[in-house]
Design an enzyme around this catalytic site. Structure first.
Site, PDB file in Angstrom:
ATOM      1  N   HIS A  89       0.782  -1.247  -0.101  1.00  0.00           N
ATOM      2  CA  HIS A  89      -0.009  -0.072  -0.086  1.00  0.00           C
ATOM      3  C   HIS A  89       0.822   1.481  -0.045  1.00  0.00           C
ATOM      4  O   HIS A  89       0.222   2.476  -0.439  1.00  0.00           O
ATOM      5  CB  HIS A  89      -1.097   0.065   1.417  1.00  0.00           C
ATOM      6  N   GLY A  90       2.006   1.367   0.391  1.00  0.00           N
ATOM      7  CA  GLY A  90       2.775   2.358   0.455  1.00  0.00           C
ATOM      8  C   GLY A  90       4.225   2.178   1.161  1.00  0.00           C
ATOM      9  O   GLY A  90       4.346   1.128   1.904  1.00  0.00           O
TER      10      GLY A  90
END
Length: 447
Positions: A333-334
């Site tokens: 996701h990041g």
């Protein structure tokens, strides 16, 4: 033989020209020359004299030469070794690009901080590069194509245009769903018929997606930003309200985008998979991940969790597989430590549920209470749903927080400042509260 050789040459030539022209167009040419700031004509000379044109051509030729050499080397080995070598080349190339663009700076900075903390003075190497749009999504889609071919679950397409469109299919490129090659490519390669029913369903999904995104998500986001970006006093009730509103925001934002993508695709005669199935009605972690971002959770299951061993082996081995899968899912996701912590939190929740289901879900003796079975089931379900929603929301606190320090501060407020009803945040727009009420009633009816 000649026709076969000519076909192979054409199959090689089309992607080679596409790659070279794309590299020159996006990396080499100075497109600002076509749009002068003052009054005048475009400077075509400046457009073609851009210094990166030569480097783009040279880099493209070097890359294509390298790929050709690898291809010739793979042709000389037997089929079983060729398949595994081709798979490894694809995995290393695609994950390498993802790692450099998305995670290099994160790990380099984290390593520098760790070394400085033990007395080794160093400065991190920072790459000033732009993160390509949708790289996480189209990397996973490309990997599914490669892995499915390796597993003999899908035959490679003969047309480069079909593969290129599959990877860069614009409606779902930015926010999903993550499509599988065996589901999307057959729809792209065959003629499609546009029907009234399909068009009406597509328009309904587009309107629903904009309703979720604009009327609800955009209406509550200012309050969430205010609370999580506050530099002043934050209370227990602020954390609760901000976290619950973020749970609303991320669901309506994310599911709204995918509804729009599915709706646009239906206008083209293409059906994308359903990516959300009322996730906040889940009563346990396993049920939640069957409903939330279904394309990602199923991808992680099929291409990571199952190859690690899946549900086979001891309970400790299964929990290890769950933790590794969700850790990498959080990092997907990041590139930040809060996403790593969120992945560990989700993996821990799945492990606890797995242990409880295996050891603690034994049937209790029947009690003589005059309660109808259906009513008792509804009460139990609502209680489990409410309790697990609290678990989900704390996970969203980890996901939304700016830093580990903020996570610690907000978490401590949930216990040390318990009961403080001083609220310093703003109020969501009335339109967003009204829209949320309508969406809630609609999902209740659907459920």
């Amino acid at each position: 033989m000649i026709e076969n050789g000519r076909l192979q040459f054409q199959q090689w030539l089309v992607p080679a020209l596409f790659f070279t022209l794309s590299a020159v167009a996006f990396l080499g040419l100075d497109w600002t020359a076509l749009f002068p700031l003052g009054v005048g004509y475009p400077d075509l000379g400046k457009l073609l004299r851009a210094p990166m044109v030569g480097w783009s051509l040279a880099g493209s030729i070097a890359f294509l030469t390298f790929i050709s050499l690898i291809f010739l080397a793979l042709k000389r080995i037997d089929d079983s070794k060729r398949r595994i070598c081709s798979l490894m080349v694809s995995l290393v190339t695609q994950l390498g690009l993802l790692g450099v663009f998305k995670y290099f700076n994160f790990f380099a900075e984290s390593l520098a901080v760790a070394l400085n903390s033990i007395g080794i003075q160093t400065s991190s190497l920072h790459l000033n590069i732009v993160l390509p749009v949708g790289i996480s999504f189209y990397t996973f889609q490309s990997l599914s194509y490669t892995i499915d071919i390796y597993r003999r679950q899908f035959k490679p397409t003969d047309r480069f245009s079909d593969f290129a469109l599959f990877v860069a299919y614009f409606p779902q490129l930015q926010a999903g769903p993550i499509e599988r090659a065996r589901h999307l490519i057959p729809q792209l390669s065959k003629p499609r018929q546009i029907t009234i029913d399909q068009t009406s369903r597509g328009l309904y999904l587009i309107v629903l997606g904009f309703f979720k995104k604009i009327a609800i998500a955009d209406g509550v986001s200012p309050v969430v930003d205010q609370i999580f970006s506050s530099s002043g006093r934050v209370t227990w009730i602020d954390v609760i309200v901000g976290t619950v509103l973020f749970a609303v925001q991320i669901y309506c934002d994310f599911s709204g985008y995918t509804d729009i993508a599915r709706g646009i695709s239906k206008l083209f005669g293409i059906n994308l998979i359903v990516n959300f199935d009322q996730p906040y009605f889940a009563t346990n972690p396993q049920d939640f991940w069957r409903r939330w971002h279904i394309s990602l959770s199923s991808w992680l299951r099929d291409y990571l969790y199952v190859p690690l061993g899946g549900n086979h082996g001891s309970l400790a081995f299964i929990c290890r597989n769950l933790m590794i899968t969700m850790l990498l899912g959080g990092l997907w996701h990041g590139a930040a430590w809060n996403f790593v912590l969120w992945g560990l939190y989700q993996g821990g929740a799945l492990c606890i549920y797995r242990i409880w289901r295996q050891h603690g879900s034994q049937e209790r003796p029947a009690q003589r209470i005059e309660v109808q079975p259906a009513k008792r089931h509804v009460i139990r379900h609502l209680t489990a749903n409410a309790a697990f929603f609290v678990v989900i929301c704390y996970g969203w606190l980890l996901f939304r927080a700016h830093s580990l320090a903020q996570i610690m501060d907000f978490s401590s407020l949930l216990f040390s400042d318990f009961g403080n009803l001083d609220y310093g945040g703003g109020a969501p727009r009335f339109s967003s509260l009204l829209g949320l009420s309508l969406l809630f009633m609609m999902e209740i009816a659907q459920y």
